[in-house]
Design an enzyme around this catalytic site. Structure first.
Site, PDB file in Angstrom:
ATOM      1  N   LEU A 189      22.544  38.957  11.675  1.00 45.35           N
ATOM      2  CA  LEU A 189      21.835  38.132  11.143  1.00 45.35           C
ATOM      3  C   LEU A 189      20.740  37.296  11.922  1.00 45.35           C
ATOM      4  O   LEU A 189      19.376  37.463  11.633  1.00 45.35           O
ATOM      5  CB  LEU A 189      22.746  36.764  10.786  1.00 45.35           C
ATOM      6  CG  LEU A 189      22.115  35.301  10.514  1.00 45.35           C
ATOM      7  CD1 LEU A 189      21.527  35.490   9.079  1.00 45.35           C
ATOM      8  CD2 LEU A 189      23.341  34.445  10.519  1.00 45.35           C
ATOM      9  N   THR A 190      20.933  37.303  13.333  1.00 45.60           N
ATOM     10  CA  THR A 190      20.141  36.696  14.171  1.00 45.60           C
ATOM     11  C   THR A 190      18.701  37.706  14.561  1.00 45.60           C
ATOM     12  O   THR A 190      19.006  38.830  14.643  1.00 45.60           O
ATOM     13  CB  THR A 190      20.940  36.334  15.472  1.00 45.60           C
ATOM     14  OG1 THR A 190      21.867  35.428  15.405  1.00 45.60           O
ATOM     15  CG2 THR A 190      19.781  35.555  16.503  1.00 45.60           C
ATOM     16  N   PRO A 235      14.967  37.863  16.927  1.00 47.00           N
ATOM     17  CA  PRO A 235      14.178  37.439  18.171  1.00 47.00           C
ATOM     18  C   PRO A 235      13.499  35.960  18.042  1.00 47.00           C
ATOM     19  O   PRO A 235      13.627  35.087  18.982  1.00 47.00           O
ATOM     20  CB  PRO A 235      13.304  38.502  18.806  1.00 47.00           C
ATOM     21  CG  PRO A 235      13.901  39.683  17.865  1.00 47.00           C
ATOM     22  CD  PRO A 235      14.551  39.244  16.746  1.00 47.00           C
ATOM     23  N   SER A 279      18.391  28.986  16.383  1.00 46.43           N
ATOM     24  CA  SER A 279      19.258  28.342  15.412  1.00 46.43           C
ATOM     25  C   SER A 279      18.935  28.316  13.913  1.00 46.43           C
ATOM     26  O   SER A 279      19.744  28.016  12.972  1.00 46.43           O
ATOM     27  CB  SER A 279      19.424  27.082  15.952  1.00 46.43           C
ATOM     28  OG  SER A 279      20.108  27.102  17.262  1.00 46.43           O
ATOM     29  N   ARG A 292      50.902  27.697  45.214  1.00 47.34           N
ATOM     30  CA  ARG A 292      50.173  27.660  46.429  1.00 47.34           C
ATOM     31  C   ARG A 292      50.501  26.362  47.046  1.00 47.34           C
ATOM     32  O   ARG A 292      50.702  25.243  46.539  1.00 47.34           O
ATOM     33  CB  ARG A 292      48.594  27.408  46.044  1.00 47.34           C
ATOM     34  CG  ARG A 292      47.665  26.920  46.968  1.00 47.34           C
ATOM     35  CD  ARG A 292      47.402  28.090  48.183  1.00 47.34           C
ATOM     36  NE  ARG A 292      46.188  27.807  48.768  1.00 47.34           N
ATOM     37  CZ  ARG A 292      45.836  28.402  50.028  1.00 47.34           C
ATOM     38  NH1 ARG A 292      46.612  29.503  50.449  1.00 47.34           N
ATOM     39  NH2 ARG A 292      44.771  27.983  50.796  1.00 47.34           N
ATOM     40  N   GLY A 344      39.839  26.836  44.014  1.00 42.53           N
ATOM     41  CA  GLY A 344      39.196  26.809  45.045  1.00 42.53           C
ATOM     42  C   GLY A 344      38.265  27.769  45.043  1.00 42.53           C
ATOM     43  O   GLY A 344      38.076  28.451  44.125  1.00 42.53           O
ATOM     44  N   GLU A 366      27.821  31.807  16.807  1.00 38.80           N
ATOM     45  CA  GLU A 366      28.343  31.270  15.542  1.00 38.80           C
ATOM     46  C   GLU A 366      27.742  29.841  15.401  1.00 38.80           C
ATOM     47  O   GLU A 366      28.361  29.032  14.669  1.00 38.80           O
ATOM     48  CB  GLU A 366      29.750  31.228  15.304  1.00 38.80           C
ATOM     49  CG  GLU A 366      30.329  32.441  15.409  1.00 38.80           C
ATOM     50  CD  GLU A 366      30.147  33.354  14.148  1.00 38.80           C
ATOM     51  OE1 GLU A 366      30.062  32.824  12.998  1.00 38.80           O
ATOM     52  OE2 GLU A 366      30.365  34.702  14.096  1.00 38.80           O
ATOM     53  N   THR A 368      25.113  26.987  17.748  1.00 39.87           N
ATOM     54  CA  THR A 368      25.401  26.103  18.783  1.00 39.87           C
ATOM     55  C   THR A 368      25.998  24.948  18.764  1.00 39.87           C
ATOM     56  O   THR A 368      26.340  24.365  17.447  1.00 39.87           O
ATOM     57  CB  THR A 368      23.940  25.860  19.433  1.00 39.87           C
ATOM     58  OG1 THR A 368      23.343  25.013  18.558  1.00 39.87           O
ATOM     59  CG2 THR A 368      23.282  27.247  19.887  1.00 39.87           C
ATOM     60  N   SER A 369      26.538  24.318  19.720  1.00 41.99           N
ATOM     61  CA  SER A 369      27.340  22.951  19.600  1.00 41.99           C
ATOM     62  C   SER A 369      26.271  21.979  19.054  1.00 41.99           C
ATOM     63  O   SER A 369      26.541  21.058  18.269  1.00 41.99           O
ATOM     64  CB  SER A 369      27.439  22.593  21.000  1.00 41.99           C
ATOM     65  OG  SER A 369      28.574  23.335  21.498  1.00 41.99           O
TER      66      SER A 369
END
Length: 397
Positions: A142-143, A145, A149, A286, A357, A381, A383-384
Site C-alpha cells: 500500500l505505502t 515513498p 500517512s 539479581r 541497567g 498500520e 501511526t499513533s
C-alpha cells in the site's frame, strides 16, 4: 467454564495475572505455539536479528503446526479458527521474536485475508490455498515513498492494455516483499475518481515481469523481517489478477486495516510480555545490598506498572478480536487496541532495559531487542497520531 476447568489468559510463568476465561480449543493452540516458540524460536531470535536473516525454516515449521492460515476457512487450506485464536498466536510469536511475528501477521492479515474476503473461487484456489497452508508467503503493498500517512494519495497506476493490466509505480516499506510468493498491490485505475479509483492486484514478485525489489532496508529493529522498496515498471498482469472489482481497492483497504490493527495490537502485547518476563526474571535473581532488586520499591513498582499495562492492552486487544469475530464494526476498537498496545510495548520494553541497567543495553539480554522492535508498532498500520485521528472521528470530533 469448560470440562478442564477455567483457564485465564495471563496464567503462565511469562504473564502472571488474571482476566477472563479462555475456551479449551483456544488454550490448546496457544499452548502448542508457546511451546514451539520457546523451544525453536527463542534460542535463535537474537542471531537472526544480528544476521538480518529471514528464517524460512521457522515458517516451514509454523506451516507444519498448521498455523499459517489460522483464521482462513478449512475449505481454502486454513485452520478455520477465529480471529481471537489468531491474536493469541501473534502474541506468542511476539513474545519471543518481533521480527517473526511481524512477517507472520503481514502474511495472514494483509497477504491472505483480503483474498478470502474479496477473491473469486479461482483466485482462492490459486493463491489463498497455498498461503493458508504455508506453502507460500504473502505480502501487501500500500505505502509509497511520498504518501506517508495519507495512504490514499498514491501515484502507482494500473492501465488497461487489451485484456491485461499494466502496473507502474513504487511501493515503500513493504513487509515480506523480497520473500513473498504473492503480493497484493494497490494502484490507481481511475485517476479522476478519488477513493473510488483505487484497485487491488495480485502480483507474483518472484515470477511476474516488471517487478524489482530495489531495497531491503536496514532498520532500528525487526531486521529478520524484510522491509522492502518495490519498483513496478511495466508489470503486465492478466485480467484475473484484479481482486474484486475495479474501484473497490480503498474499501478493501479499510476492511483490511481493521483486522491488521488488531494484529499489531496482539503482536505488541507479545513484545511487551517478552520484555516484562526478562525484566522480572532478572529482578528476582539479581541481588544488591544483600537482597533481590525486585524487593526495592523503585524496581517492584516498575514491574507492577509494566504488568498492569500489559493486562490492560491484552484485554482491549481480545475485546477487539472478539467483536471482529462477531461481525461488528471494529474501527474504533481496533484503532484503540493498536494505539494502547503499541505504546504499552514501547513503554514496557524501555522500562525492562532500565531494570537490567547496563546489561539491558547489551545484546546478551533481550530487552534491547524488544525495545527496538516495539518502536515500529507505533508507526506501522497507521501511526499513533493517525489512530487518534481515527478515534476522534469515531467520536464525531
Amino acid at each position: 467454564m469448560d470440562a478442564a476447568g477455567p483457564v485465564v489468559f495471563g496464567a503462565s510463568p511469562r504473564t502472571p495475572g488474571m482476566d477472563f476465561t479462555l475456551p479449551a480449543e483456544h488454550r490448546q493452540i496457544r499452548d502448542t505455539v508457546r511451546e514451539f516458540c520457546e523451544a525453536e524460536i527463542a534460542p535463535l531470535a537474537q542471531e537472526i536479528e544480528d544476521a538480518h536473516r529471514f528464517p524460512s525454516e521457522v515458517f516451514d515449521a509454523l506451516a507444519d503446526l498448521d498455523v499459517m492460515g489460522v483464521p482462513i476457512t478449512a475449505e481454502y487450506g486454513g485452520l478455520g479458527a477465529d480471529y481471537l485464536t489468531y491474536a493469541l498466536v501473534a502474541e506468542e510469536l511476539g513474545a519471543v521474536s518481533g521480527a517473526i511475528g511481524l512477517s507472520y501477521v503481514a502474511h495472514v492479515s494483509l497477504g491472505s485475508r483480503p483474498i478470502e474476503a474479496h477473491g473469486t473461487e479461482a483466485q482462492k484456489a490459486r493463491w489463498l490455498d497455498p498461503l493458508a497452508r504455508g506453502e507460500s508467503l504473502g505480502a501487501w503493498a500500500l505505502t509509497e515513498p511520498e504518501s506517508g500517512s495519507d495512504a490514499s494519495d498514491m501515484s502507482t497506476r494500473a492501465s488497461r492494455d487489451g485484456d491485461d493490466w499494466v502496473l507502474d509505480g513504487t511501493k515503500q516499506f513493504i513487509t515480506n516483499a523480497s520473500v513473498a510468493d504473492s503480493m497484493l498491490v494497490k494502484a490507481v485505475t481511475d485517476p479522476g475518481a478519488g477513493y473510488d479509483g483505487i484497485s487491488t492486484f495480485i502480483v507474483d514478485p518472484q515470477r511476474d515481469g516488471g517487478v524489482e525489489i530495489t531495497t531491503v532496508w536496514d532498520k532500528l529493529g525487526l531486521n529478520a523481517s524484510p522491509t522492502c522498496e518495490v519498483q513496478l515498471d511495466g508489470c503486465r498482469l492478466p485480467a484475473d489478477r484484479l481482486l474484486g472489482e475495479a474501484g473497490e481497492g480503498w474499501d478493501q483497504t479499510r476492511q483490511t486495516l481493521d483486522g491488521g490493527r488488531i494484529s499489531i495490537a496482539a503482536l505488541s502485547v507479545g513484545l511487551a510480555r517478552g520484555a516484562f518476563a526478562a525484566a522480572r526474571e532478572y529482578a528476582t535473581e539479581r541481588e544488591q545490598f544483600g537482597q533481590p532488586i525486585s524487593e526495592f520499591d523503585a524496581v517492584r513498582d516498575k514491574l507492577v506498572e509494566m504488568d498492569r499495562k500489559i493486562e490492560r492492552a491484552r484485554l482491549l486487544t481480545h475485546k477487539a478480536a472478539s467483536q471482529y469475530d462477531a461481525g461488528e464494526d471494529v474501527c474504533r476498537l481496533s484503532a484503540m487496541a493498536k494505539l494502547d498496545a503499541s505504546e504499552t510495548a514501547r513503554e514496557v520494553a524501555e522500562d525492562a532495559v532500565q531494570v537490567l541497567g547496563g546489561y539491558g543495553y547489551t545484546t546478551d539480554f533481550s530487552p534491547q531487542r524488544f525495545y527496538r522492535d516495539a518502536k515500529l508498532m507505533e508507526i506501522g498500520e497507521g501511526t499513533s497520531e493517525i489512530q487518534r485521528l481515527v478515534l476522534g472521528r469515531e467520536l464525531g470530533l
